[in-house]
Design a protein around this motif. Structure first.
Motif, short mmCIF file in Angstrom:
data_model
loop_
_atom_site.label_atom_id
_atom_site.label_comp_id
_atom_site.label_asym_id
_atom_site.label_seq_id
_atom_site.Cartn_x
_atom_site.Cartn_y
_atom_site.Cartn_z
N PRO A 159 0.80 -1.24 0.00
CA PRO A 159 0.00 0.00 0.00
C PRO A 159 0.83 1.28 0.00
O PRO A 159 0.38 2.31 -0.49
CB PRO A 159 -0.84 -0.11 1.27
CG PRO A 159 -0.88 -1.57 1.57
CD PRO A 159 0.42 -2.13 1.08
N GLY A 160 2.04 1.21 0.51
CA GLY A 160 2.91 2.38 0.49
C GLY A 160 3.25 2.82 -0.93
O GLY A 160 3.44 4.02 -1.19
N TRP A 161 3.34 1.86 -1.83
CA TRP A 161 3.61 2.19 -3.23
C TRP A 161 2.46 3.00 -3.82
O TRP A 161 2.69 3.91 -4.61
CB TRP A 161 3.81 0.93 -4.05
CG TRP A 161 5.03 0.13 -3.74
CD1 TRP A 161 5.95 0.34 -2.76
CD2 TRP A 161 5.46 -1.04 -4.43
NE1 TRP A 161 6.91 -0.62 -2.77
CE2 TRP A 161 6.64 -1.49 -3.80
CE3 TRP A 161 4.96 -1.76 -5.50
CZ2 TRP A 161 7.32 -2.61 -4.23
CZ3 TRP A 161 5.63 -2.89 -5.93
CH2 TRP A 161 6.82 -3.30 -5.30
N ILE A 162 1.24 2.63 -3.45
CA ILE A 162 0.06 3.34 -3.98
C ILE A 162 0.10 4.80 -3.54
O ILE A 162 -0.19 5.71 -4.33
CB ILE A 162 -1.25 2.65 -3.54
CG1 ILE A 162 -1.31 1.23 -4.11
CG2 ILE A 162 -2.47 3.46 -3.96
CD1 ILE A 162 -2.46 0.40 -3.58
N LYS A 163 0.48 5.03 -2.28
CA LYS A 163 0.57 6.41 -1.77
C LYS A 163 1.73 7.16 -2.42
O LYS A 163 1.62 8.35 -2.70
CB LYS A 163 0.74 6.39 -0.25
CG LYS A 163 -0.48 5.92 0.48
CD LYS A 163 -0.26 5.86 1.97
CE LYS A 163 -1.46 5.25 2.66
NZ LYS A 163 -1.21 5.01 4.07
N SER A 164 2.84 6.46 -2.65
CA SER A 164 4.02 7.12 -3.21
C SER A 164 3.91 7.36 -4.72
O SER A 164 4.46 8.33 -5.24
CB SER A 164 5.27 6.28 -2.95
OG SER A 164 5.49 6.14 -1.57
N TYR A 165 3.22 6.44 -5.42
CA TYR A 165 3.13 6.52 -6.88
C TYR A 165 1.68 6.36 -7.36
O TYR A 165 1.36 5.43 -8.09
CB TYR A 165 4.00 5.42 -7.52
CG TYR A 165 5.41 5.38 -7.00
CD1 TYR A 165 6.35 6.31 -7.43
CD2 TYR A 165 5.80 4.42 -6.08
CE1 TYR A 165 7.65 6.28 -6.96
CE2 TYR A 165 7.10 4.38 -5.60
CZ TYR A 165 8.02 5.32 -6.04
OH TYR A 165 9.30 5.29 -5.57
N PRO A 166 0.81 7.29 -6.99
CA PRO A 166 -0.62 7.12 -7.35
C PRO A 166 -0.87 7.18 -8.86
O PRO A 166 -1.76 6.50 -9.35
CB PRO A 166 -1.31 8.28 -6.62
CG PRO A 166 -0.25 9.28 -6.36
CD PRO A 166 1.03 8.51 -6.21
#
Length: 129
Positions: free
Chosen positions: A76-83
């Protein structure tokens, strides 16, 4: 040869998915379906090998963006970092899934299914008589 590899992998994936991963019923049915299709293309030589590139190659094109999308979902951190990238991957997966698995693959599947049905119904198998 590839069909045998698919059969072996799916036979392995069934118990692993059921006992260790907790896969859904639809995914377990998918494993069984791939075993059946793999068996047809591996063991029947009356024209069914024509379909092998479609079932084991072309259909998997949409799995590439699906894998990337699942990687984002598992992190989920990727989604926040690279929406923006996540949104693009979702769009690419949706388009590739609809084009490959619905528009292009459906006619191939029905051709395969109708030929397999004709073979089964015209065989000397006592189950079909």
């Amino acid at each position: 040869l590839f069909a045998l590899g698919q059969i072996g992998y799916q036979i392995w994936a069934l118990p692993v998915g059921f006992f260790f991963v907790g896969e859904t019923t639809s995914m377990l049915i998918h494993h069984v379906a791939v075993i059946c299709v793999g068996s047809v293309s591996a063991f029947l030589s009356c024209g069914f090998r024509y379909f092998t590139p479609y079932f084991y190659g072309f259909i998997e094109i949409s799995s590439v963006p699906l894998s990337v999308m699942n990687s984002f979902k598992n992190n989920p951190g990727w989604i926040k970092s690279y929406p923006e990238i996540y949104s693009s991957v979702r769009l690419i997966f949706g388009i590739s899934f609809l084009l490959v698995r619905v528009v292009f693959w459906t006619p191939i599947f029905w051709d395969f299914f109708s030929l397999a049905s004709m073979l089964l119904l015209s065989s000397e198998n006592p189950v079909t008589k």
